[in-house]
Design an enzyme around this catalytic site. Structure first.
Site, PDB file in Angstrom:
ATOM      1  N   GLU A  10      -6.271  -8.059  -1.057  1.00 19.86           N
ATOM      2  CA  GLU A  10      -6.930  -8.121   0.253  1.00 19.86           C
ATOM      3  C   GLU A  10      -8.412  -7.845   0.060  1.00 19.86           C
ATOM      4  OE1 GLU A  10      -5.152  -5.476   3.106  1.00 19.86           O
ATOM      5  OE2 GLU A  10      -3.127  -6.072   2.524  1.00 19.86           O
ATOM      6  N   GLU A  14       0.807  -1.221   0.000  1.00 17.95           N
ATOM      7  CA  GLU A  14       0.000   0.000   0.000  1.00 17.95           C
ATOM      8  C   GLU A  14       0.841   1.273   0.000  1.00 17.95           C
ATOM      9  OE1 GLU A  14      -2.817  -0.302   3.250  1.00 17.95           O
ATOM     10  OE2 GLU A  14      -4.211  -1.226   1.865  1.00 17.95           O
TER      11      GLU A  14
HETATM   12  C1  GLA Z   1      -4.725  -2.694   4.613  1.00 12.69           C
HETATM   13  C2  GLA Z   1      -3.383  -3.332   4.822  1.00 12.69           C
HETATM   14  C3  GLA Z   1      -3.432  -4.543   5.708  1.00 12.69           C
HETATM   15  C4  GLA Z   1      -4.438  -4.343   6.829  1.00 12.69           C
HETATM   16  C5  GLA Z   1      -5.798  -4.028   6.229  1.00 12.69           C
HETATM   17  C6  GLA Z   1      -6.892  -3.861   7.255  1.00 12.69           C
HETATM   18  O1  GLA Z   1      -5.269  -2.665   3.409  1.00 12.69           O
HETATM   19  O2  GLA Z   1      -2.706  -3.666   3.602  1.00 12.69           O
HETATM   20  O3  GLA Z   1      -2.118  -4.755   6.226  1.00 12.69           O
HETATM   21  O4  GLA Z   1      -4.012  -3.286   7.622  1.00 12.69           O
HETATM   22  O5  GLA Z   1      -5.709  -2.822   5.536  1.00 12.69           O
HETATM   23  O6  GLA Z   1      -8.117  -3.598   6.637  1.00 12.69           O
END
Ligand code: GLA
Length: 704
Positions: A345, A194
């Protein structure tokens, strides 16, 4: 999907099939599991991801005793997982003290996963520098736009520009790649996690000055491009050029965005080169660009250029899936590389960071997975497998509880696993294909956001206004960059293309002259590549092609009448200049300045057409505009589905697949235009009934 945005928002070969047959593992008698392609099944660079559908989660073996790993992997396989992502925050475990590397545990985790039939995506840990590092080299810590240096304890507290951080990142990733790059069970890599915050530390400022020198050569050129005679901004020394998050000269701010983009690209390439030099070519490299698909801190097309495919996080947060916005987000991500992508994710029911971190409806987690696949996702990974017993995210949704046993969502994820295993051979090699594209352009987004002029001018909402009726008519709509090829499209919509440089103008002109239909939205063509006002009226370099121009723009304090409907927020006064330019929409009684004037004009150019819509029009007008445009451009509609149901299509390898998702809570029956094979339930169907959050995957005749 039918219905306006409001209505619904209230509601990938035969080769592989042989491989699948050979390696299918039984979960229980008669059931199937997603298969990981056998070694050698994917020879091309980073192609393995397109050979199957992938299901799994983020797993943090460093947080648990090694004796537990086997049980975790057994439970993953039992719900149908064929992939797991590991490593992305584990720098302190990989390099407990400077230069003392320990990758053996990672190798053991990767091999154990392999024994369970689960392939591994390895994340590089550069989102979370270890404490010894921030203590010894405080300069690796990020400086925010106000000049404050961050401390240790969270994440993203590193500088993307600091040379020490680049060196230390390169070293750890090199060791990882040496340890894992030839492990047959590693399918690919995720660089960092991210990308979010740039840094304003001294090293970043030095890089900024170097970047400007390389780009402009002389300060005279820079002063000219940014019109620095304005407010005595003229620079006589490179070091005078500001670098911060203050609102400044928009020319400077646009360039700072490009610089930040280049910093992320080089930050990423530093690691990418280390992986590529040691890893098997079959291992892909991606990054996880996070949950805010529409975020525009930097140019995401540029970030993805060096990667094999794009990945993002699909989170809902508070509330429930907004089908158009969520679907368009997937289309945006697919457009970053113009190929299928992964959802690295996705939420297993709920998150921990939303104002209200509510649970999704029963079935909605499954509906989200299938919506993603319908829009071109080939990988669905839950975040996360099991919450750490402490840390900032103990309240997040997960698949296992703190006791290490399945939570209620496990059953729904298991259903997704069984279904993905059935659908994988049919979807392998398919991708959403569309005759229509919406253009999304970061310089334009930056430019408009710098000088919004109306607090409610939301470019994503404007894009979705066009997207919704297009998606109602079609199984797939592409969202692509303005700087890319357009030949494959019949209709191209540019909702907010404020910045039109010469190359883009030439490409759009060639598109229309070649028979394509182009719709420009408000604010189009006002700016050049340096965010300067074009020395001619909008749409600037496309005004001659349009045979008309914008006389004046108006931020609206109240709605104005246009055609049989109304415009809100923004209205431009248009004049046709060429004799063959026609008025498409006219204002009625408006703000006095606009009364009776043209709100939209259109002109036929050979077999092509260019249309300029100067106002933000209501849903009814938009539906008529888009329906007419589709008919005019000769785009055939896909079959109609009831309100609340989304139709998604994927084509390829001689197959045509339809994915239907009922985003509503009421059952819906969909009449099919031809008998189709029901991939999940078996049999042939002429109609399907979808319950609340219901899903169907259907194979239809490829030649229609
Ligand atoms: C993000 C991160 C993860 C986690 C999620 C929680 O997208 O990449 O490590 O923190 O959020 O929703």
């Amino acid at each position: 999907m039918t219905g306006g945005k409001g209505r619904l928002d209230r509601v990938r070969t035969a080769r592989l099939r042989a491989v699948l047959g050979a390696v299918l593992l039984s979960l229980s008698p008669g059931s199937q599991a997603l298969a990981a392609p056998a070694e050698g099944a994917s020879a091309a660079n980073g192609q393995a991801q397109f050979d199957s559908l992938w299901l799994g989660s983020a797993w943090y073996p460093e947080q648990w005793p090694e004796e537990r790993w086997d049980e975790d992997l057994r439970l993953m396989r039992a719900h149908g997982a064929n992939v797991v992502r590991i490593g992305e925050f584990a720098w302190a475990r990989m390099e407990p003290s400077e230069g003392a590397y320990d990758m053996d545990w990672l190798v053991r985790a990767v091999r154990l996963a392999g024994k369970h039939g689960i392939r591994v995506v390895v994340g590089t840990p550069t989102d979370t520098p270890p404490a010894w590092m921030t203590q010894k080299y405080p300069e690796v810590l990020r400086v925010d736009g106000e000049g404050r240096r961050l401390g240790h304890g969270g994440r993203r507290q590193f500088s993307i520009s600091d040379p020490h951080y680049r060196r230390l990142s390169r070293d750890v990733v090199t060791r990882m790649a040496q340890a894992l790059g030839r492990e047959p069970n590693v399918i690919g890599w995720q660089i960092g996690n991210e990308y979010t915050d740039e840094s304003y530390d001294p090293a970043a400022k030095a890089a900024w000055v170097g970047w400007l020198k390389a780009r402009y050569g002389t300060l005279d050129r820079l002063n000219d491009a940014w019109t620095t005679q304005y407010w005595s901004q003229t620079y006589s020394d490179w070091a005078q050029v500001p670098f911060n998050t203050e609102k400044g000269n928009p020319g400077l701010m646009l360039e700072q965005k490009r610089f930040i983009t280049d910093q992320w690209v080089s930050f990423q390439k530093n690691q990418l080169d280390a992986i590529r030099s040691a890893a098997l070519p079959s291992q892909f490299i991606t990054t996880n660009l996070g949950g805010l698909g529409w975020a525009n801190r930097f140019d995401r097309y540029a970030i993805n250029r060096d990667l094999d495919f794009a990945s993002w996080d699909n989170y809902v947060g508070t509330g429930h899936v907004l089908p158009y916005r969520n679907g368009a987000s997937h289309d945006l991500v697919r457009g970053w590389k113009r190929r299928n992508f992964w959802v690295m994710e996705i939420q297993p029911g709920f998150v921990n960071w939303a104002p209200v971190s509510n649970m999704l409806h029963p079935g909605e987690t499954r509906a989200m997975a299938w919506q993603a696949i319908g829009h071109g996702a080939d990988g669905i990974l839950y975040w996360q497998w099991r919450n750490a017993l402490n840390g900032q995210e103990t309240m997040h949704g997960s698949i296992l509880g703190p006791d290490g046993a399945p939570l209620p969502i496990y059953a729904e994820v298991s259903r997704i696993g069984r279904e993905m295993a059935k659908a994988a051979p049919v979807l392998a090699g398919t991708t959403p294909v569309s005759p229509v594209a919406i253009l999304q352009d970061y310089p334009s987004r930056w430019s408009i956001d710098f000088q919004l002029h109306h607090k409610d001018y939301d470019q994503i909402a404007v894009l979705l206004d066009y997207y919704a009726p297009l998606k109602d008519a079609l199984g797939s709509v592409n969202i692509v960059e303005a700087a890319g090829p357009l030949e494959s499209y019949r209709l191209v919509v540019a909702p907010s293309l404020a910045v039109i440089d010469e190359a883009t103008a030439a490409r759009l002109t060639a598109f229309v002259q070649g028979g394509g239909h182009l719709i420009l939205g408000p604010r189009s063509g006002q700016r050049d590549a340096f965010d300067r006002l074009q020395p001619r009226r909008q749409p600037g370099p496309l005004a001659d092609l349009l045979g008309g121009q914008v006389e004046q723009f108006y931020a609206l304090d109240e709605p104005v009448a246009v055609g049989a409907g109304k415009a809100t927020i923004w209205a431009e006064d248009l004049t046709p200049k060429a004799p063959d330019a026609q008025v498409l929409l006219r204002y009625g009684k408006a703000n006095g300045w606009l009364d009776g004037h043209a709100a939209a004009i259109t002109r036929k150019v050979g077999k092509g057409r260019i249309t300029y819509v100067g106002a933000l029009i209501d849903k009814g007008l938009m539906k008529t505009l888009i329906d007419d445009a589709l008919t005019g451009a000769g785009v055939a509609r896909d079959f109609a589905v009831p309100e609340g149901v989304e139709l998604m299509t994927r084509e390829g390898d001689g197959r045509s697949v339809v994915v239907l998702v009922n985003h509503g809570q009421e059952p819906r029956t969909v009449t099919l235009p031809e008998p189709m094979t029901d991939v999940l339930e078996g049999g042939r169907r002429q109609a399907v009934t979808l319950g609340a959050e219901g899903v169907a995957v259907l194979q239809r005749s490829a030649k229609r």
